[in-house]
Scaffold this active site. Structure first.
Site, PDB file in Angstrom:
ATOM      1  CD  GLU A  70      -4.850   0.043   3.204  1.00 35.02           C
ATOM      2  OE1 GLU A  70      -5.606   0.226   2.152  1.00 35.02           O
ATOM      3  OE2 GLU A  70      -4.802  -1.076   3.793  1.00 35.02           O
ATOM      4  NE  ARG A 112      -3.523  -2.172  -0.292  1.00 32.67           N
ATOM      5  CZ  ARG A 112      -3.217  -3.273  -1.001  1.00 32.67           C
ATOM      6  NH1 ARG A 112      -2.242  -3.324  -1.699  1.00 32.67           N
ATOM      7  NH2 ARG A 112      -4.127  -4.266  -1.264  1.00 32.67           N
ATOM      8  CB  CYS A 157      -9.064  -1.310   4.294  1.00 35.76           C
ATOM      9  SG  CYS A 157      -9.862  -2.776   3.506  1.00 35.76           S
TER      10      CYS A 157
END
Length: 307
Positions: free
Chosen positions: A300, A182, A230
């Site tokens: 995240e 990510r 998320c």
């Protein structure tokens, strides 16, 4: 000697500084409409450049005046209730897509992933099926190396066009960009566009893969309510959603911010949630998971702006 605070810039000061910019300029603009969470305080100045040259002009002017520039967009962003000082740039008017030789697609940074995937499907080009259901922009997906269980942005990326902090265009091959979970480790600057290496494929099969995965996401994720995707990164060999669910936090609320009862790694805005509500809910969830499983969940979600 004590440092003298610089007086706040007036609307006239900003207008003089941004003279020559062809895009839209808004003052004290709410950022709620520029985030998928529909949360966010005001920007001192919000600019929507009309093209890459206009973006370069904005960045160069900001650099000359030593004013910070922040790009708003993507789906993994929470803007605090106090908003963002300086210049906030939205790439939503940079929406050009073109096909180049060798089955390569070029897309401006403001192109939405659904639009880009649709463009690829119509040309029977495979390589972006993993992005079905991701509502963010191309630029945001590059910066966070967005992905799903089917793949991630780095798998298709050929090169990135950036505007550096001085307002100059720089093209960077994907082979020179380190990627991690990510995250794309890019130099400082703004992603203005990308080249994507596609593969010719069967139109019906590509379309079916996208539709099937989009349906899977609709069945398992709260796509009908504002969210930022998320919230937590998955720990090694585990799932953040599973840990939150195991801690009994599905449906937990602070104000209008709620842990989704459909997917525990999503937080949704059920009405008029503030950033403070989301942050309080994040603290509650992390504390509960730490107590239940001993795992410290890593965000995240990117949190920016002033409280």
């Amino acid at each position: 000697m004590a440092r003298t605070e610089r007086p706040a810039r007036t609307k006239q000061d900003w207008a003089r500084m941004l003279e020559g910019v062809r895009g839209t300029i808004m003052y004290q603009a709410s950022l709620q409409d520029y985030t998928s969470f529909r949360i966010g305080g005001p920007a001192d100045v919000l600019v929507e450049p009309v093209d890459v040259d206009d973006l370069c002009r904005v960045v160069a002017k900001a650099h000359a005046e030593r004013i910070p520039v922040f790009v708003v967009g993507g789906t993994n962003l929470l803007v605090r209730d106090g908003g963002i000082r300086g210049i906030v740039v939205s790439l939503r008017r940079l929406k050009s897509i073109r096909q180049e030789p060798g089955h390569v697609l070029y897309a401006d940074g403001g192109v939405g992933m659904p639009a880009l995937i649709g463009y690829a499907i119509r040309r029977s080009l495979s390589g972006l099926e993993w992005g079905a259901g991701i509502p963010g922009t191309v630029a945001g997906c590059v910066v966070m190396n967005a992905g799903t269980r089917l793949g991630e942005m780095k798998d298709a990326l050929k090169a990135v066009r950036m505007v550096d902090p001085r307002g100059r265009v720089v093209d960077i091959p994907a082979t020179e960009i380190p990627f991690s979970y990510r995250r794309a480790h890019l130099p400082r600057g703004i992603v203005a566009g990308v080249w994507l290496q596609m593969t010719p494929g069967d139109h019906a099969r590509i379309e079916k893969t996208v539709k099937d995965y989009l349906q899977y996401r609709k069945d398992t994720q709260p796509l009908t309510l504002p969210s930022a995707g998320c919230v937590f990164k998955n720990p090694p060999q585990d799932s953040a959603g599973r840990l939150v669910d195991a801690a009994g936090l599905k449906g937990a609320r602070v104000g209008d911010a709620q842990v989704s009862d459909k997917h525990a790694n999503f937080m949704v805005n059920t009405g008029h949630a503030r950033a403070a509500d989301v942050l309080a809910l994040i603290r509650k969830v992390r504390a509960a998971v730490k107590k239940q499983s001993g795992v410290t969940l890593e965000l995240e979600l990117k949190v920016v702006g002033q409280a």
